[in-house]
Design a protein around this motif. Structure first.
Motif, short mmCIF file in Angstrom:
data_model
loop_
_atom_site.label_atom_id
_atom_site.label_comp_id
_atom_site.label_asym_id
_atom_site.label_seq_id
_atom_site.Cartn_x
_atom_site.Cartn_y
_atom_site.Cartn_z
N ASP A 45 0.81 -1.23 0.00
CA ASP A 45 0.00 0.00 0.00
C ASP A 45 0.84 1.27 0.00
O ASP A 45 0.28 2.37 0.00
CB ASP A 45 -0.92 0.01 1.22
N TYR A 46 2.15 1.14 0.00
CA TYR A 46 3.04 2.31 0.10
C TYR A 46 4.15 2.18 -0.95
O TYR A 46 5.21 1.60 -0.69
CB TYR A 46 3.63 2.40 1.51
N GLN A 47 3.88 2.72 -2.13
CA GLN A 47 4.77 2.54 -3.27
C GLN A 47 5.35 3.86 -3.81
O GLN A 47 6.13 3.84 -4.76
CB GLN A 47 4.02 1.84 -4.40
N VAL A 48 4.98 4.98 -3.21
CA VAL A 48 5.42 6.29 -3.73
C VAL A 48 6.57 6.79 -2.87
O VAL A 48 6.37 7.19 -1.72
CB VAL A 48 4.26 7.31 -3.71
N PRO A 49 7.82 6.79 -3.40
CA PRO A 49 8.95 7.19 -2.57
C PRO A 49 8.96 8.69 -2.27
O PRO A 49 8.64 9.52 -3.12
CB PRO A 49 10.18 6.80 -3.41
N ILE A 50 9.30 9.02 -1.02
CA ILE A 50 9.52 10.40 -0.58
C ILE A 50 11.02 10.53 -0.35
O ILE A 50 11.58 9.84 0.50
CB ILE A 50 8.73 10.68 0.72
N TYR A 51 11.66 11.39 -1.12
CA TYR A 51 13.12 11.42 -1.13
C TYR A 51 13.71 12.52 -0.25
O TYR A 51 13.17 13.63 -0.16
CB TYR A 51 13.63 11.63 -2.56
N ARG A 52 14.87 12.19 0.35
CA ARG A 52 15.73 13.20 0.95
C ARG A 52 16.40 14.00 -0.16
O ARG A 52 16.41 13.59 -1.32
CB ARG A 52 16.83 12.56 1.80
N ARG A 53 17.01 15.11 0.21
CA ARG A 53 17.76 15.89 -0.78
C ARG A 53 18.99 15.10 -1.23
O ARG A 53 19.80 14.67 -0.39
CB ARG A 53 18.20 17.23 -0.18
N PRO A 54 19.18 14.91 -2.53
CA PRO A 54 20.35 14.17 -3.02
C PRO A 54 21.64 14.96 -2.77
O PRO A 54 21.66 16.19 -2.92
CB PRO A 54 20.09 14.02 -4.52
N PRO A 55 22.73 14.30 -2.42
CA PRO A 55 23.98 15.02 -2.15
C PRO A 55 24.59 15.67 -3.38
O PRO A 55 25.41 16.58 -3.25
CB PRO A 55 24.90 13.93 -1.58
N ASP A 56 24.20 15.23 -4.59
CA ASP A 56 24.78 15.83 -5.79
C ASP A 56 23.95 17.00 -6.33
O ASP A 56 24.25 17.54 -7.39
CB ASP A 56 24.97 14.78 -6.89
N LEU A 57 22.91 17.41 -5.59
CA LEU A 57 22.14 18.59 -5.96
C LEU A 57 22.86 19.82 -5.42
O LEU A 57 23.03 19.97 -4.21
CB LEU A 57 20.73 18.51 -5.38
N ILE A 58 23.29 20.70 -6.31
CA ILE A 58 24.16 21.82 -5.94
C ILE A 58 23.46 23.15 -6.19
O ILE A 58 22.85 23.36 -7.25
CB ILE A 58 25.48 21.76 -6.76
N ASP A 59 23.55 24.04 -5.21
CA ASP A 59 23.08 25.42 -5.36
C ASP A 59 24.24 26.29 -5.81
O ASP A 59 25.32 26.24 -5.21
CB ASP A 59 22.54 25.97 -4.04
N VAL A 60 24.01 27.12 -6.82
CA VAL A 60 25.04 28.03 -7.31
C VAL A 60 24.54 29.46 -7.16
O VAL A 60 23.48 29.82 -7.70
CB VAL A 60 25.39 27.75 -8.79
N ASP A 61 25.29 30.28 -6.42
CA ASP A 61 25.00 31.69 -6.26
C ASP A 61 25.63 32.43 -7.43
O ASP A 61 26.85 32.64 -7.47
CB ASP A 61 25.55 32.19 -4.93
#
Length: 297
Positions: A45-61
């Motif tokens: 009954d629980y098939q939709v993953p809720i993800y943490r922030r991936p470590p390779d997601l980078i913010d650029v100022d």
């Protein structure tokens, strides 16, 4: 704060001056803290993953690279020697993050989870009846697309309330999935313990008192006076939050808390009127004076 025309308006409060940003023509929606069925582990009954922030997601100022880009940021990832956009919603839902141990929990209903992402935080009602609170931990950097307007423009729904949108998505599951994927934005979460949900200031937001605004025009922490055609959304609010769809000088999102009442009000909130910032007496005059005497580029 981005440059914008400021205008003084009469204030009924002796300790404040009322500043109008831009035209002062406000549009306000609503958000709430949803509660949906979820689990810490996957199951039938629980098939939709809720993800943490991936470590390779980078913010650029981008302001670090050019003064002309101050205040602008982008998100993406590095591939080889290139910086590229991060995976869009359709890619993530097709398994782009699978096998990386990023799953925080699993939801039971993809439509309910989609709207929890739009809200930015929520509660998971676990199989044993306990509650797990999750909060915003980042977004994939893709532009947000409001599917309500998209569906109205296509003649799929008449009104644009959350309830109308959800009803259509459930009645047309395959088409609904494709529509939701047209919103390429995808939100990542973390577990929250203690008071919440948290706003952009890192503090708990307050039902019927907190408003999300665009910090380029409305400083976080500033009181905002809304005079709208929906009486329940009028009055003084505090700008404590931001949102991917909350862009512009007079765009606001009012927070209504948790529960069925909050869901009903927030889901149907679409209010127009005027907005003002409440500033300590003399502040606006000093701002105008500083702007007038500042060196011109």
């Amino acid at each position: 704060m981005a440059p914008s025309p400021w205008a003084m308006a009469p204030s009924p409060l002796s300790f404040a001056s009322t500043a109008q940003v831009g035209a002062g023509t406000a549009f306000a929606t609503g958000y709430y803290e949803p509660e949906i069925a979820g689990s810490r582990t996957p199951g039938a009954d629980y098939q939709v993953p809720i993800y943490r922030r991936p470590p390779d997601l980078i913010d650029v100022d981008l302001g670090q690279f050019s003064d002309n880009l101050k205040g602008k940021t982008i998100r993406g990832r590095v591939e080889g020697r290139n910086f590229i956009p991060y995976s869009a919603r359709a890619d993530i839902e097709s398994g782009a993050l699978a096998g990386r141990a990023l799953e925080l929990a699993w939801a039971a209903d993809p439509v309910e989870f989609f709207f929890l992402q739009v809200q930015g935080s929520g509660r998971l009602r676990l199989p044993d009846g306990s509650v797990m609170r999750i909060g915003y931990e980042g977004q994939n950097g893709r532009d947000y697309t409001g599917i309500g307007k998209l569906m109205k423009d296509r003649g799929l729904i008449q009104a644009g309330s959350m309830q109308d949108i959800m009803a259509y998505l459930r009645a047309h599951p395959e088409e609904g999935r494709a529509i939701m994927q047209e919103n390429r934005s995808f939100v990542f979460f973390k577990e929250i313990t203690g008071a919440g949900p948290l706003g952009a200031l890192g503090l708990p937001v307050t039902p019927e008192a907190t408003v999300a605004a665009d910090p380029r025009y409305v400083p976080l922490g500033a009181p905002v006076l809304l005079s709208l055609d929906r009486a329940e959304a009028g009055g003084v609010w505090i700008a404590q939050d931001t949102g991917g769809a909350i862009k512009g000088a007079n765009r606001f999102d009012t927070f209504w808390g948790a529960g069925e009442r909050a869901r009903t009000i927030a889901g149907g909130m679409s209010a127009r009127g005027t907005s003002y910032l409440l500033l300590p007496v003399g502040t606006l005059a000093r701002l105008k004076s500083s702007a007038a005497t500042a060196p011109q580029p």
